[in-house]
Design a protein around this motif. Structure first.
Motif, PDB file in Angstrom:
ATOM      1  N   MET A 294      21.181   4.670   1.767  1.00  0.00           N
ATOM      2  CA  MET A 294      21.461   3.174   2.087  1.00  0.00           C
ATOM      3  C   MET A 294      21.123   2.625   1.061  1.00  0.00           C
ATOM      4  N   ALA A 295      20.119   2.883   0.438  1.00  0.00           N
ATOM      5  CA  ALA A 295      20.413   2.186  -1.072  1.00  0.00           C
ATOM      6  C   ALA A 295      21.893   2.514  -2.125  1.00  0.00           C
ATOM      7  N   GLN A 296      22.048   4.238  -1.912  1.00  0.00           N
ATOM      8  CA  GLN A 296      22.875   4.648  -1.927  1.00  0.00           C
ATOM      9  C   GLN A 296      24.555   3.516  -1.860  1.00  0.00           C
ATOM     10  N   ILE A 297      24.537   3.593  -0.372  1.00  0.00           N
ATOM     11  CA  ILE A 297      25.707   3.351  -0.145  1.00  0.00           C
ATOM     12  C   ILE A 297      25.896   1.365  -0.664  1.00  0.00           C
ATOM     13  N   LEU A 298      24.338   0.473  -0.265  1.00  0.00           N
ATOM     14  CA  LEU A 298      24.724  -0.762  -0.978  1.00  0.00           C
ATOM     15  C   LEU A 298      24.965  -0.428  -2.961  1.00  0.00           C
TER      16      LEU A 298
ATOM     17  N   ALA B 108      28.615  -3.908  -1.680  1.00  0.00           N
ATOM     18  CA  ALA B 108      26.591  -4.497  -2.325  1.00  0.00           C
ATOM     19  C   ALA B 108      26.544  -5.727  -1.089  1.00  0.00           C
ATOM     20  N   ASP B 109      27.640  -5.721  -0.290  1.00  0.00           N
ATOM     21  CA  ASP B 109      27.375  -7.058   0.828  1.00  0.00           C
ATOM     22  C   ASP B 109      26.647  -7.095   2.198  1.00  0.00           C
ATOM     23  N   ALA B 110      27.598  -5.807   3.602  1.00  0.00           N
ATOM     24  CA  ALA B 110      27.175  -5.703   4.218  1.00  0.00           C
ATOM     25  C   ALA B 110      26.006  -5.264   4.085  1.00  0.00           C
ATOM     26  N   PRO B 111      25.149  -6.041   4.956  1.00  0.00           N
ATOM     27  CA  PRO B 111      23.827  -5.439   5.703  1.00  0.00           C
ATOM     28  C   PRO B 111      24.226  -4.623   6.358  1.00  0.00           C
ATOM     29  N   ILE B 112      22.886  -3.257   6.755  1.00  0.00           N
ATOM     30  CA  ILE B 112      22.824  -2.336   6.658  1.00  0.00           C
ATOM     31  C   ILE B 112      21.425  -2.703   8.468  1.00  0.00           C
ATOM     32  N   ARG B 113      22.130  -1.957   9.459  1.00  0.00           N
ATOM     33  CA  ARG B 113      21.019  -1.683  10.485  1.00  0.00           C
ATOM     34  C   ARG B 113      19.880  -0.516  10.319  1.00  0.00           C
ATOM     35  N   MET B 114      18.732  -0.891  10.450  1.00  0.00           N
ATOM     36  CA  MET B 114      17.694   0.617   9.818  1.00  0.00           C
ATOM     37  C   MET B 114      17.402   0.630  11.898  1.00  0.00           C
ATOM     38  N   LEU B 115      17.646   1.569  13.013  1.00  0.00           N
ATOM     39  CA  LEU B 115      17.362   1.079  14.611  1.00  0.00           C
ATOM     40  C   LEU B 115      16.323   2.050  14.260  1.00  0.00           C
TER      41      LEU B 115
ATOM     42  N   PHE C 288      31.648  -6.224  14.395  1.00  0.00           N
ATOM     43  CA  PHE C 288      31.546  -4.935  14.643  1.00  0.00           C
ATOM     44  C   PHE C 288      31.219  -3.856  14.798  1.00  0.00           C
ATOM     45  N   ALA C 289      30.476  -2.506  14.842  1.00  0.00           N
ATOM     46  CA  ALA C 289      29.703  -2.113  13.970  1.00  0.00           C
ATOM     47  C   ALA C 289      29.672  -0.286  14.531  1.00  0.00           C
ATOM     48  N   SER C 290      28.852   0.425  14.254  1.00  0.00           N
ATOM     49  CA  SER C 290      29.182   1.664  14.752  1.00  0.00           C
ATOM     50  C   SER C 290      27.705   2.304  13.879  1.00  0.00           C
ATOM     51  N   TRP C 291      27.301   3.262  15.206  1.00  0.00           N
ATOM     52  CA  TRP C 291      25.919   4.535  14.230  1.00  0.00           C
ATOM     53  C   TRP C 291      26.546   5.901  13.901  1.00  0.00           C
ATOM     54  N   VAL C 292      28.327   5.737  14.623  1.00  0.00           N
ATOM     55  CA  VAL C 292      29.083   7.410  14.576  1.00  0.00           C
ATOM     56  C   VAL C 292      28.094   8.048  12.622  1.00  0.00           C
ATOM     57  N   GLY C 293      28.231   8.806  12.736  1.00  0.00           N
ATOM     58  CA  GLY C 293      28.216   9.583  11.366  1.00  0.00           C
ATOM     59  C   GLY C 293      26.446   9.053  10.622  1.00  0.00           C
ATOM     60  N   TYR C 294      25.847   8.451  11.366  1.00  0.00           N
ATOM     61  CA  TYR C 294      24.854   7.594  10.131  1.00  0.00           C
ATOM     62  C   TYR C 294      23.273   7.643  11.661  1.00  0.00           C
ATOM     63  N   ASP C 295      23.405   8.550  12.777  1.00  0.00           N
ATOM     64  CA  ASP C 295      22.676   8.396  13.530  1.00  0.00           C
ATOM     65  C   ASP C 295      22.016   9.830  13.548  1.00  0.00           C
ATOM     66  N   MET C 296      19.842   9.884  12.930  1.00  0.00           N
ATOM     67  CA  MET C 296      19.755  11.187  12.465  1.00  0.00           C
ATOM     68  C   MET C 296      18.943  11.005  14.072  1.00  0.00           C
ATOM     69  N   ASP C 297      18.459  10.282  15.070  1.00  0.00           N
ATOM     70  CA  ASP C 297      17.965  11.114  16.279  1.00  0.00           C
ATOM     71  C   ASP C 297      18.531  11.689  17.257  1.00  0.00           C
ATOM     72  N   GLY C 298      17.501  12.834  17.115  1.00  0.00           N
ATOM     73  CA  GLY C 298      18.254  14.117  17.877  1.00  0.00           C
ATOM     74  C   GLY C 298      18.861  14.466  17.282  1.00  0.00           C
TER      75      GLY C 298
ATOM     76  N   ILE D  81      27.245  -0.405   9.983  1.00  0.00           N
ATOM     77  CA  ILE D  81      27.027   0.365  10.091  1.00  0.00           C
ATOM     78  C   ILE D  81      25.612  -0.018  10.710  1.00  0.00           C
ATOM     79  N   HIS D  82      25.030   1.340  11.488  1.00  0.00           N
ATOM     80  CA  HIS D  82      23.645   1.482  11.860  1.00  0.00           C
ATOM     81  C   HIS D  82      23.669   2.892  11.185  1.00  0.00           C
ATOM     82  N   PHE D  83      22.061   3.142  11.104  1.00  0.00           N
ATOM     83  CA  PHE D  83      21.269   4.045  10.627  1.00  0.00           C
ATOM     84  C   PHE D  83      20.806   4.212  11.131  1.00  0.00           C
TER      85      PHE D  83
END
Length: 604
Positions: A393-397, A402-409, A195-205, A328-330
């Motif tokens: 993203m760098a600060q979150i990791l 430190a383990d969970a990858p992050i998606r950059m859409l 499971f994943a979410s982009w709520v709170g991380y989506d800056m498009d628009g 999470i998806h930025f």
């Protein structure tokens, strides 16, 4: 007193007039009748309000019936039996291969369609789960403001139910394995869903999300997930040794989340919150790897079958979600990345980012980049939206998980240089090994030329090296916005061809040893690509058997990913019963599999 039934009969009789007078408008005529009744005191506003409430209740009841039809059966016992029918593997090796990779990635997205109040949502979900009527009391009550915090809370609520349902499934998988392969079962590491979410991380628009919001949400998700891990472990053993580590970590995450939930507009407040997060603290848990290893080791030596399975279920949840409620998806727009990279290519003024020369410059820039070590000070002074996302993203990791990858859409992606620009910034800030750069194909140009973009991108050695480091190539296809750009039917056909082209390009460039993750984003209506007639159609429409066969024949592991959008999409996970039924229907449809002997698609 007029009733809903009487007015419905009147409307039906008015409709019959259209057979003789096609231009006749029965709805307009009924509204005129109502107006005249109000003027003659044959109808009161209170009676209108009562009828509106009755109609609303009927509408909610129909929604509950439709939801129940889409995921039926909803009964937990029946879904437990349905899960057992999914175990068709003949040996343990085949069973591991089947259940240790996700059948589906589910992303809980925003773009809110929160048309119902929380009370109405609960009433529809309860009625759908219990096959009851909708409680008429739900039509009253205040509609909340649809704020970012409200969206995030609703997304986390849905994910929480999805996690509980996945735990049930994992427990069933482990129990089956233990019974059938008693000497091997403990080696199994099930991961049926992610499971994943982009709520709170989506800056498009969107302009209502700051970098501190994103870090604050990630901290709150960490606190909530650790709290759930603690509850699960306490249920196994209230005195378990690992609680001495998890409970303080939960409390620390809550404190840091509270720091970032306050007003940080004052630089002193921001500095204080950042300093407390970056400071050393024995409670600051950044990796669950040692905890997972301890749980697995204990399960392997445990003679109590129930306890052993419970320990492995908890380990599986940690392996799937990490230190958060999910991945999470930025998201940024391609133009935001273009503006950012131009500042880095100052020596090439006027460089066309769509040109071959731009690819050469970016290739050299990526090869020669010296990683930086950014901090919160860098975030505070950075003006570029795209670079701020990478810094966050760098600060979150570094300080959260430190383990969970992050998606950059990357929205509206039309050039390979856009993806290479994102890769440059990921390498610049030292996070390329944890970030999956994912171009979104949605515009007319992207859908028309996306195949050539993929061919050009995958031919670049720097990108192939990066993809091998990550173990996957990620793309996103935007059914919802593509429908707006070119129309839903041509967009769907173009996306299907693009998916097939990705398989061809990966094979041509020797990348069959890594996975292809395809995120098919859509809304909750056919007009936005969801094809909501059945769960089978919902899963098959965005990723057809034709497209899946292209990957299978090339020997490429396919990781399908779909969205559940806003309030309507979250309804599938509004209760534990609905969440389990939804995941059970997905398992029955096996979206990551395809039949190699299926008939050839007549369209092709």
């Amino acid at each position: 007193m007029k009733t809903v039934a009487a007015l419905t009969d009147r409307l039906q009789s008015l409709h019959r007039h259209t057979e003789e007078t096609p231009g006749f408008n029965p709805v307009f005529q009924l509204s005129l009748d109502l107006s005249r009744m109000l003027e003659a005191d044959d109808l009161s506003l209170e009676e209108c309000e009562t009828m509106i409430a009755e109609l609303e209740c009927q509408s909610l009841g129909r929604r509950a019936e439709r939801l129940r039809r889409l995921v039926a059966p909803v009964d937990i016992a029946r879904n437990g039996a349905a899960l057992g029918k999914c175990f068709t593997e003949r040996d343990f090796g085949e069973f591991r291969k089947r259940w240790e990779k996700p059948l589906l990635h589910a992303v809980f997205t925003a773009h809110p369609t929160f048309l119902l109040t929380p009370a109405q949502t609960d009433a529809v979900a309860t009625a759908a789960a219990a096959s009851d009527g909708v409680d008429p009391a739900c039509v009253t009550g205040e509609r909340p403001d649809i704020t970012l915090l409200y969206e995030h809370d609703r997304a986390m609520r849905a994910i929480g139910h999805a996690q509980e349902a996945r735990d049930d499934i994992v427990g069933t998988v482990l129990a089956h394995a233990r019974e059938k392969w008693p000497n091997d079962w403990c080696a199994l590491a099930p991961l049926p869903f992610r499971f994943a979410s982009w709520v709170g991380y989506d800056m498009d628009g969107r302009t209502d999300i700051t970098w501190s919001n994103s870090i604050g949400f990630r901290l709150s998700e960490k606190a909530e997930r650790l709290a759930r891990y603690v509850i699960s472990l306490e249920a196994i053993d209230p005195d378990h040794e690992l609680l001495r580590e998890l409970v303080p970590a939960r409390d620390y995450a809550r404190e840091r989340a509270e720091d970032f939930a306050t007003d940080l507009s004052d630089p002193a407040a921001m500095s204080g919150a950042a300093n407390r997060l970056t400071a050393s603290d024995p409670r600051k848990l950044l990796s669950l790897a040692p905890v997972i290893a301890a749980l697995e080791q204990e399960a392997a030596s445990c003679e109590d079958a129930k306890r052993a399975i419970a320990l492995k279920v908890l380990a599986a949840a940690m392996r799937a979600d990490g230190l958060g409620m999910g991945w999470i998806h930025f998201r940024v727009n391609a133009k935001q990345l273009h503006n950012a990279i131009r500042r880095r290519l100052e020596g090439e003024k006027g460089l066309d980012l769509a040109s071959k020369g731009a690819i050469v410059h970016l290739r050299n820039a990526i090869a020669g980049v010296e990683p930086l070590s950014p901090n919160f000070g860098s975030l505070a002074i950075e003006a570029s939206t795209a670079i701020r996302q990478f810094l966050a993203m760098a600060q979150i990791l570094k300080h959260v998980d430190a383990d969970a990858p992050i998606r950059m859409l990357i929205a509206e992606c039309e050039e390979p240089t856009t993806i290479l620009s994102a890769l440059y910034f990921a390498k610049l800030f030292g996070i390329a090994d944890k970030v999956d750069v994912s171009p979104l194909f949605e515009t007319e140009s992207a859908l028309e030329h996306g195949g050539r973009l993929l061919d050009e991108l995958l031919s670049e050695q720097v990108y192939r090296d990066y993809a091998r480091t990550r173990g996957r190539i990620c793309i996103q296809t935007g059914f919802s916005d593509a429908g707006r750009f070119v129309g839903q039917i041509p967009a769907s056909l173009a996306i299907e061809r693009l998916q097939g082209r990705l398989a061809d390009s990966m094979a041509a460039n020797g990348l069959t040893d890594i996975a292809a993750l395809i995120f098919d984003t859509h809304g909750e209506s056919m007009g936005r690509g969801a094809h909501p007639d059945s769960m089978s159609d919902r899963l098959t429409w965005p990723l057809s058997p034709w497209a899946k066969r292209r990957f299978m024949r090339a020997g490429i592991t396919l990781e399908p990913e779909v969205s559940f959008q806003g309030g309507d999409g979250y309804m599938f996970f509004a209760t534990p019963e609905l969440a389990l039924a939804t995941l059970a229907r997905i398992m029955e449809n096996r979206p990551s599999d395809t039949d190699p002997d299926a008939p050839t698609d007549p369209f092709y």
